[in-house]
Design a protein around this motif. Structure first.
Motif, short mmCIF file in Angstrom:
data_model
loop_
_atom_site.label_atom_id
_atom_site.label_comp_id
_atom_site.label_asym_id
_atom_site.label_seq_id
_atom_site.Cartn_x
_atom_site.Cartn_y
_atom_site.Cartn_z
N ILE A 1 0.84 -1.21 0.00
CA ILE A 1 0.00 0.00 0.00
C ILE A 1 0.87 1.25 0.00
O ILE A 1 0.63 2.20 -0.78
CB ILE A 1 -0.92 -0.01 1.25
CG1 ILE A 1 -2.04 -1.03 1.09
CG2 ILE A 1 -1.48 1.38 1.53
CD1 ILE A 1 -3.22 -0.58 0.30
N LEU A 2 1.87 1.29 0.87
CA LEU A 2 2.70 2.48 0.96
C LEU A 2 3.53 2.68 -0.31
O LEU A 2 3.76 3.83 -0.73
CB LEU A 2 3.61 2.39 2.19
CG LEU A 2 2.88 2.54 3.53
CD1 LEU A 2 3.84 2.28 4.69
CD2 LEU A 2 2.25 3.92 3.67
N GLY B 1 -9.20 -10.67 4.01
CA GLY B 1 -9.73 -9.55 3.25
C GLY B 1 -8.60 -8.75 2.63
O GLY B 1 -7.75 -9.29 1.93
N CYS B 2 -8.58 -7.46 2.90
CA CYS B 2 -7.54 -6.62 2.34
C CYS B 2 -7.26 -5.46 3.30
O CYS B 2 -8.04 -5.17 4.20
CB CYS B 2 -7.93 -6.08 0.97
SG CYS B 2 -9.47 -5.13 0.97
N LEU C 1 -5.16 -4.50 -5.18
CA LEU C 1 -6.49 -4.77 -5.73
C LEU C 1 -7.08 -3.55 -6.39
O LEU C 1 -7.97 -3.65 -7.22
CB LEU C 1 -7.42 -5.26 -4.61
CG LEU C 1 -6.90 -6.43 -3.78
CD1 LEU C 1 -7.87 -6.78 -2.67
CD2 LEU C 1 -6.64 -7.64 -4.66
N SER C 2 -6.64 -2.36 -5.94
CA SER C 2 -7.15 -1.12 -6.53
C SER C 2 -6.19 0.01 -6.22
O SER C 2 -5.27 -0.17 -5.44
CB SER C 2 -8.53 -0.78 -5.98
OG SER C 2 -8.49 -0.61 -4.58
N VAL D 1 -8.81 5.25 -3.48
CA VAL D 1 -8.63 4.09 -2.60
C VAL D 1 -7.46 3.24 -3.10
O VAL D 1 -7.28 3.05 -4.30
CB VAL D 1 -9.92 3.23 -2.58
CG1 VAL D 1 -9.68 1.91 -1.85
CG2 VAL D 1 -11.04 4.01 -1.91
N TRP D 2 -6.69 2.74 -2.14
CA TRP D 2 -5.66 1.74 -2.41
C TRP D 2 -5.98 0.52 -1.54
O TRP D 2 -6.26 0.66 -0.34
CB TRP D 2 -4.27 2.23 -2.04
CG TRP D 2 -3.79 3.43 -2.80
CD1 TRP D 2 -3.01 3.46 -3.92
CD2 TRP D 2 -4.01 4.82 -2.46
NE1 TRP D 2 -2.75 4.75 -4.31
CE2 TRP D 2 -3.36 5.61 -3.42
CE3 TRP D 2 -4.72 5.45 -1.43
CZ2 TRP D 2 -3.38 7.00 -3.39
CZ3 TRP D 2 -4.75 6.83 -1.38
CH2 TRP D 2 -4.08 7.60 -2.36
N GLN D 3 -5.93 -0.67 -2.12
CA GLN D 3 -6.15 -1.89 -1.35
C GLN D 3 -5.14 -2.95 -1.75
O GLN D 3 -4.77 -3.05 -2.92
CB GLN D 3 -7.58 -2.42 -1.57
CG GLN D 3 -8.66 -1.52 -0.97
CD GLN D 3 -10.04 -2.10 -1.11
OE1 GLN D 3 -10.42 -2.54 -2.19
NE2 GLN D 3 -10.81 -2.08 -0.02
N ALA D 4 -4.73 -3.75 -0.77
CA ALA D 4 -3.82 -4.86 -1.04
C ALA D 4 -4.24 -6.05 -0.19
O ALA D 4 -4.67 -5.89 0.96
CB ALA D 4 -2.37 -4.48 -0.72
#
Length: 226
Positions: free
Chosen positions: A28-29, A203-204, A225-226, A215-218
């Motif tokens: 994410i970072l 989940g994430c 994921l996004s 949004v950022w997701q991992a």
């Protein structure tokens, strides 16, 4: 905790419950690439349950050298600190994820297992953060009570499954964690956004630019994921 009134020229980014998911946090970072004029707010529960609490803290310490990091205290940090201070039995903490945290620190039986930089980090955690039209806390809030008068129970322990609070009397939008969405979805009811998307449980991990809603997701393996 604190209220910051001077406006930032950078982004204002919140990160949900990390729970020892250091691989996801690093991904994410890396995607966010925080800059010196950004503000990154972690919403609490950095530790417990996931595999690498020590690594997650170390990642945040490194992040804080590059950007403005605001780290809030969750109920899991509260449990850990109470055990380390001798004010609470270890049983509840170990049952709710403390074992994984101890393993990540190579626990050998002594309660002085935290490196000094990590001890300072945990002792510095705040209960809430107010910035512009937003405020951040781990769990929830009482809508009628000023943030500086909120109870610890409400700020760190209240589950949104017990009820989503009405808008805060200040009119500011709340960003919280704590209540995990097991489907990995963000809860957004307008005046409150919950970013706990159950990373440790498959989940994430979720981060959001609160102004633009980017949004950022991992996932736990660090796949974006996004």
């Amino acid at each position: 905790m604190m209220e910051q009134t001077n406006e930032s020229t950078g982004r204002l980014i919140a990160i949900g419950d990390i729970h020892g998911c250091n691989v996801a946090l690093q991904a994410i970072l890396a995607a966010i690439d925080p800059q010196p004029n950004d503000i990154v707010v972690t919403l609490g529960d950095v530790v417990d349950r996931g595999p690498d609490s020590r690594g997650a803290v170390e990642t945040l310490l490194q992040c804080g050298q590059k950007t403005q990091l605001v780290a809030l205290q969750g109920n899991h940090e509260e449990m850990m600190l109470n055990v380390l201070r001798g004010s609470e039995s270890h049983h509840s903490w170990l049952r709710y994820g403390g074992v994984e945290t101890l393993d990540s620190y190579g626990f050998d039986g002594g309660l002085d297992f935290l490196p000094e930089s990590h001890r300072v980090f945990f002792e510095s955690l705040g209960d809430y953060f107010v910035y512009e039209d937003y405020f951040f806390t781990h769990a929830a809030y009482d809508p009628a009570v000023p943030l500086e008068e909120q109870t610890v129970e409400m700020l760190r322990w209240h589950s949104l499954r017990q009820g989503v609070p009405e808008p805060h009397h200040s009119g500011k939008i709340a960003f919280v964690g704590h209540t995990a969405n097991h489907e990995g979805q963000i809860l957004d009811v307008g005046h409150l956004v919950c970013l706990d998307t159950h990373c440790y449980g498959g989940g994430c991990l979720t981060a959001m630019d609160v102004r633009t809603r980017q949004v950022w997701q991992a996932n736990p393996d660090g796949v974006l994921l996004s």
